[in-house]
Design a protein around this motif. Sequence first.
Motif, PDB file in Angstrom:
ATOM      1  N   ARG A 132      36.104  36.053 192.796  1.00 32.22           N
ATOM      2  CA  ARG A 132      37.347  35.553 192.187  1.00 32.22           C
ATOM      3  C   ARG A 132      38.136  36.710 191.555  1.00 32.22           C
ATOM      4  O   ARG A 132      39.351  36.787 191.686  1.00 32.22           O
ATOM      5  N   ASP A 181      34.303  22.342 193.260  1.00 33.07           N
ATOM      6  CA  ASP A 181      35.505  23.067 192.805  1.00 33.07           C
ATOM      7  C   ASP A 181      35.883  22.693 191.376  1.00 33.07           C
ATOM      8  O   ASP A 181      36.437  23.507 190.640  1.00 33.07           O
ATOM      9  N   TYR A 211      39.738  32.975 200.147  1.00 32.86           N
ATOM     10  CA  TYR A 211      38.331  32.615 199.887  1.00 32.86           C
ATOM     11  C   TYR A 211      37.622  32.281 201.208  1.00 32.86           C
ATOM     12  O   TYR A 211      36.451  32.605 201.394  1.00 32.86           O
ATOM     13  N   ARG A 212      38.354  31.645 202.116  1.00 33.60           N
ATOM     14  CA  ARG A 212      37.761  31.326 203.421  1.00 33.60           C
ATOM     15  C   ARG A 212      37.448  32.606 204.208  1.00 33.60           C
ATOM     16  O   ARG A 212      36.423  32.691 204.892  1.00 33.60           O
ATOM     17  N   SER A 230      33.416  30.767 196.618  1.00 33.78           N
ATOM     18  CA  SER A 230      34.523  30.865 195.650  1.00 33.78           C
ATOM     19  C   SER A 230      34.059  30.617 194.218  1.00 33.78           C
ATOM     20  O   SER A 230      34.833  30.774 193.280  1.00 33.78           O
ATOM     21  N   ARG A 250      43.522  26.440 193.729  1.00 33.30           N
ATOM     22  CA  ARG A 250      42.832  25.585 192.759  1.00 33.30           C
ATOM     23  C   ARG A 250      43.089  26.018 191.313  1.00 33.30           C
ATOM     24  O   ARG A 250      42.952  25.225 190.394  1.00 33.30           O
ATOM     25  N   ASP A 251      43.404  27.321 191.164  1.00 33.96           N
ATOM     26  CA  ASP A 251      43.545  27.877 189.802  1.00 33.96           C
ATOM     27  C   ASP A 251      44.852  28.639 189.663  1.00 33.96           C
ATOM     28  O   ASP A 251      44.959  29.543 188.843  1.00 33.96           O
ATOM     29  N   ARG A 309      33.176  19.243 198.027  1.00 38.10           N
ATOM     30  CA  ARG A 309      34.020  20.337 197.545  1.00 38.10           C
ATOM     31  C   ARG A 309      34.787  19.932 196.280  1.00 38.10           C
ATOM     32  O   ARG A 309      34.947  20.722 195.363  1.00 38.10           O
ATOM     33  N   ARG A 367      32.639  24.035 188.732  1.00 36.44           N
ATOM     34  CA  ARG A 367      32.122  25.413 188.641  1.00 36.44           C
ATOM     35  C   ARG A 367      32.530  26.016 187.289  1.00 36.44           C
ATOM     36  O   ARG A 367      33.509  25.587 186.673  1.00 36.44           O
ATOM     37  N   SER A 405      46.053  30.814 199.004  1.00 36.35           N
ATOM     38  CA  SER A 405      44.936  31.531 198.362  1.00 36.35           C
ATOM     39  C   SER A 405      43.587  31.029 198.877  1.00 36.35           C
ATOM     40  O   SER A 405      42.614  31.770 198.885  1.00 36.35           O
ATOM     41  N   GLY A 406      43.532  29.767 199.324  1.00 31.48           N
ATOM     42  CA  GLY A 406      42.290  29.241 199.893  1.00 31.48           C
ATOM     43  C   GLY A 406      41.876  30.038 201.124  1.00 31.48           C
ATOM     44  O   GLY A 406      40.681  30.252 201.372  1.00 31.48           O
ATOM     45  N   VAL A 460      32.520  27.478 201.652  1.00 34.28           N
ATOM     46  CA  VAL A 460      33.552  28.186 200.879  1.00 34.28           C
ATOM     47  C   VAL A 460      33.474  27.901 199.378  1.00 34.28           C
ATOM     48  O   VAL A 460      33.747  28.786 198.563  1.00 34.28           O
ATOM     49  N   SER A 461      33.059  26.700 198.988  1.00 37.35           N
ATOM     50  CA  SER A 461      32.992  26.421 197.543  1.00 37.35           C
ATOM     51  C   SER A 461      31.923  27.273 196.873  1.00 37.35           C
ATOM     52  O   SER A 461      32.075  27.660 195.711  1.00 37.35           O
TER      53      SER A 461
END
Length: 231
Positions: A115, A190, A40-41, A109, A136-137, A186, A193, A36-37, A105-106
């Motif tokens: 999201r 991360d 976002y990237r 995202s 992350r989630d 990050r 947020r 999933s990263g 990226v942070s």
Amino acid sequence: MSQKKIIIAIDGFSSTGKSTVAKQLAKQLGYIYVDSGAMYRAITYFAMTNGFIDENGFDVDGLISKLEDIHVSFKFNKDLGFAEVYLNGINVEKEIRTLEVSNFVSKVSAIPEVRKQLVKQQHQLGLQKGIVMDGRDIGTVVFPDAELKLFMTASAETRALRRYDELKAKGDDVSFEDVLNNVQERDHLDSTRKDSPLYKAEDAIEIDNSNLSLDEQFDKILKLVTMTLED
Ligand code: DC
């Protein structure tokens, strides 16, 4: 192994080896692996190559207004043994792994609209189960009912060294200090947020791999998967 298909959610800070173990598991189980990263990237790379991020700053509203036109998808690469990420039909697997993308990226995202769009897509990918997704989630927001949740940790120095070695091996001219700063920055962004911060789900199993070899880690996690499948 059993015919039962489950969702395996793997979360953790950057460079904790989530994708390595996720790929190993997907291969062993015949599951789909979703990074999933990388999604976002890919959006971050879009923002950087379409003038929304430049020396003047970050045009968040401009990026949000273009979200409908951004299509992130995955295509399995048989030679590599995993699915590569595509941005509007173009393979961007290499382009999204640079330190420049990591540095932004942070921020990308953390945008709720970004999201929302990606989580919707992630849900679709998990409808049939039989999926390993890292991020992350994943265990907290995307698949709160995942049958197995892992939370990977390792010290910031260990993680920065891993990322530094990877970037150097690809020929990127980076310094260890810059990579360590990026990892720490990050971690902070991360986990602080507002929308879907990184934290360990209550029912996630923590794996600290600072002192585990890849084989030791895989054995340990495969045992957890087997137990979950037998449940
Ligand atoms: O796993 P990675 O380092 O490639 O992820 C890149 C960034 O994307 C990470 O710094 C935070 C963000 N991300 C996120 O917010 N939610 C996810 N599920 C996955 C990644």
